[in-house]
Design a protein around this motif. Structure first.
Motif: not given
Length: 446
Positions: A55, A372-373, A408-410, A434, A439-440, A442
């Motif tokens: 990410n 991670d994705t 995704l983190f969320r 990230a 992303s950070t 989230d």
């Protein structure tokens, strides 16, 4: 601050600024220096991430390396016989390519060993007393055959042998210098050995006499500082790197302005620490007025300067590697890990480079959680396209108590927290890796 050992680049990143690459990694490598390729090379991307984030890496020391390839020998076009033996440098070439693949795969220790093997083999060929015959016997055969009709076969063969020997000698020295640079970077960043890195950077600088390497001299400067050496020597190394870059620009070698910008930043910080404030401020002002990536670094340095103002210059280490930064954080979290079964998490895993470092530093029974994705950046960022740092969905092959959470983190963080059972477990250590603000955010909100 309890620990005066800081990494200037990582601290800048912790402030949310643009990634400042570490000593070697600010550059695009080629075996003969910035963008210079006197012999044919194949362009491959070799990531030397400090944290290897899919990410993206807000805690990363990212290197984009040009993976050199042995120049195709002229005899391949001249000779038609299929009985010619392969070049004896094949073993060195194999070790070199294996090293770059290991480094790309997030295996710094194994890559270090393979680069060491390649460097040793390159040095053996350079030290050979029968170098002409070791490297280009096939040139002599082919050239002698093509010129035999005019009666000058022996003279032409000898002349070609001397020319090919010199060319191959230069090429192998370039490969050896490049291997030393990668060994230096890995020694400093992944093995916590800046003294070995300093020796290797100096060796690389000496080897490339025809086309000196600016990244080697910049590495000399940062590792001198990491070893608490003389700041005057570090300044001299940075200034040499800048002169090389300026000379490259005048001679038409392609290189990005990023290279000189990062070296200028290293130089200005060292000058300020020496008390040469006016010189440092002049450089800083130029960076402040340039692209935002440099302006934010200048602002971050102001923050760091303020919070380290009570630490003596000879006690302040601004250039620790990734592994040392991990060690400092994990040492600080040791009580929570032992007494409260605290969680150790990494957000942005990619190939698992920094996760392997964490595993080395922790007891074997410690659980590590990676999020991670594994399909790279969800959107473009600066010059990086969407999908950068993708592993095509493959998770790292890491043995032990290591668990990966895709998505995704969320989405993945709430799912993970909901799966925890039993007594409360605090977050003891988190490596937030990230680049993207969203992303950070989230991660922090989840």
């Amino acid at each position: 601050m309890k620990n005066p050992s800081l990494n200037l680049q990582h601290l800048c990143l912790l402030l949310g600024s643009q990634a400042l690459h570490s000593s070697t990694s600010a550059f695009s490598f080629s075996p003969n220096g910035f963008g210079s390729a006197p012999f044919n090379v194949q362009q491959n991307q070799v990531s030397s991430n400090g944290s290897n984030n899919a990410n993206n890496s807000a805690f990363a020391d990212t290197a984009t390396a040009t993976t050199p390839q042995h120049p195709p020998p002229p005899q391949q076009q001249q000779a038609t016989t299929s009985t010619l033996a392969p070049l004896p440098t094949a073993e060195a070439d194999r070790a070199f390519r294996y090293a770059t693949s290991l480094e790309t795969g997030g295996l710094p220790r194994s890559a270090h060993a393979a680069y060491h093997e390649a460097a040793t083999l390159f040095q053996c060929f350079l030290d050979s007393t029968d170098f002409a015959h070791v490297t280009d016997v096939r040139d002599d055969i082919a050239d002698a055959t093509s010129t035999s009709s005019n009666g000058n076969a022996n003279a032409n063969a000898n002349a070609n042998a001397n020319t090919n020997t010199a060319n191959n000698h230069t090429a192998l020295k370039s490969y050896l210098a490049y291997s030393c640079q990668r060994l230096a970077f890995l020694s400093h960043d992944a093995l916590s050995d800046p003294k070995a890195a300093l020796r290797l950077y100096k060796e690389a600088a000496v080897l490339d006499t025809i086309k000196p390497s600016a990244e080697a001299y910049d590495g000399i400067g940062t590792t001198i500082e990491a070893c608490f050496g003389e700041l005057e020597e570090a300044v001299a190394a940075y200034e040499t790197a800048l002169r090389i870059l300026e000379k490259d620009g005048h001679e038409g070698y392609p290189y990005e302005d990023d290279n000189s910008g990062f070296v200028k930043f290293h130089l200005s910080v060292a000058l300020e620490r020496l008390g040469r404030v006016e010189e440092a401020e002049e450089i800083m002002e130029g960076l402040r007025r340039s692209e935002s990536k440099y302006a934010c670094l200048v602002d971050s340095w102001g923050y760091i300067r303020w919070h380290t103002r009570r630490i003596e210059t000879n006690e302040l280490n601004l250039y620790l590697g990734t592994r040392d930064m991990m060690r400092i954080g994990l040492d600080a979290a040791s009580d929570m890990l032992q007494d409260q079964r605290g969680l150790v998490c990494e957000f942005g895993v990619a190939k698992g480079r920094s996760m392997r470092m964490m595993q080395e530093l922790l007891p074997l029974e410690t659980q590590l959680h990676g999020f991670d994705t594994f399909f790279g950046l969800p959107q473009s960022w600066n010059s990086l396209p969407a999908g950068a740092f993708s592993t095509n969905g493959d998770i790292p092959n890491i043995e032990g108590e290591v668990y990966f959470h895709r998505g995704l983190f969320r989405d993945s963080i709430p799912a993970f927290l909901g799966s925890l059972e039993g007594e409360y477990q605090p977050l003891a250590f988190a490596n937030i890796d990230a680049l993207l603000y969203g992303s950070t955010l989230d991660i922090l909100e989840s």
